[in-house]
Scaffold this motif. Structure first.
Motif, short mmCIF file in Angstrom:
data_model
loop_
_atom_site.label_atom_id
_atom_site.label_comp_id
_atom_site.label_asym_id
_atom_site.label_seq_id
_atom_site.Cartn_x
_atom_site.Cartn_y
_atom_site.Cartn_z
N ASP A 68 0.83 -1.21 0.00
CA ASP A 68 0.00 0.00 0.00
C ASP A 68 0.87 1.25 0.00
N CYS A 79 -4.48 -1.98 -6.48
CA CYS A 79 -5.27 -1.68 -5.29
C CYS A 79 -5.59 -0.19 -5.22
N GLY A 121 -7.21 -6.89 -6.74
CA GLY A 121 -7.88 -5.83 -5.98
C GLY A 121 -9.34 -5.78 -6.36
N ALA A 133 -10.83 -0.71 -1.18
CA ALA A 133 -10.57 -1.92 -1.96
C ALA A 133 -10.08 -3.06 -1.08
N ASN A 135 -7.80 -6.24 -1.04
CA ASN A 135 -6.65 -6.62 -1.83
C ASN A 135 -6.09 -7.96 -1.38
#
Length: 230
Positions: A68, A79, A121, A133, A135
């Motif tokens: 992330d 994602c 995602g 989302a 993921n």
């Protein structure tokens, strides 16, 4: 994919998610179920975007957070795009991180060093709102099949409803608690200053605006200190 077993898992999950007592617990169970029931999934988490800032929720592994952060820094990735709902798409997949990727070249190149082999995602959404989302990650290239994608999409659909329900319940509880705190603060001012209920609320609203403090925070201060300081 054993769809009969998957259906049983989904039924259990639906009941379990609605039984959770907080938003955080609901999200943690969503991520755990993703790892448990989607073939090939080694780690999972939920990404929410606040402008360009990424927030990692309920990660099952540090890999999720690192991915992330990388997507946030680069401003690209499956994602990241799923959370932004670009072009109306709701499912994103990178089949094999050992192969070149035209859509997210910088992310794929750097994510290999994180140990990601493949990922998916899924937008979490209801008719009223987008919720980020979900993921899914695997250390193995080409770990996710079309069946895995279908399973992930079905899980995400149930998860979005549970997430939305948990958040609505949390917001309602907070609203009830805020109203109770404001009422208690008004009672304190009415008693101390010998004023009416309307005057107590008007005073709190004026002080809230002058000090740029939310009304609920001011009410909490009044309850703790027994009055308005100054």
């Amino acid at each position: 994919m054993d769809w009969e077993a998957f259906a049983e898992h989904m039924a259990t999950m639906a009941r379990d998610l609605l039984a959770q007592v907080s938003v955080e617990a609901t999200l943690e169970r969503i991520s755990e179920y993703a790892v448990d029931i989607v073939d090939g999934c080694d780690a999972a988490g939920i990404l929410m975007l606040h402008g360009k800032r990424a927030e990692s929720l309920a990660p099952t592994d540090g890999l999720v957070v690192r991915s992330d952060r990388l997507q946030e820094r680069l401003g690209e990735g499956p994602c990241y795009d799923a959370a932004r709902r670009l072009g109306g798409e709701r499912v994103f997949r990178i089949r094999d991180f050992t192969q070149p990727e035209e859509r997210w070249p910088a992310f794929v190149c750097q994510a290999r060093d994180l140990g990601i082999g493949s990922m998916m995602g899924f937008l979490l959404y209801t008719e009223q709102e987008d919720l980020g989302a979900l993921n899914l990650y695997s250390a193995r290239p080409a770990a996710f099949t079309k069946a895995s994608e279908t399973a992930g999409w079905l899980l995400a659909s149930h998860a979005a409803v549970a997430f939305s329900s948990a958040r609505t319940a949390d917001q309602l509880q907070r609203a009830i608690e805020t109203r109770h705190t404001i009422g208690e603060a008004m009672g304190i001012l009415m008693e101390r200053l010998k004023i009416t209920e309307d005057d107590a609320f008007a005073l709190m609203r004026r002080v809230s605006q002058e000090r740029n403090v939310k009304l609920r925070d001011l009410a909490r201060q009044i309850c703790e200190s027994g009055g308005i300081d100054g």
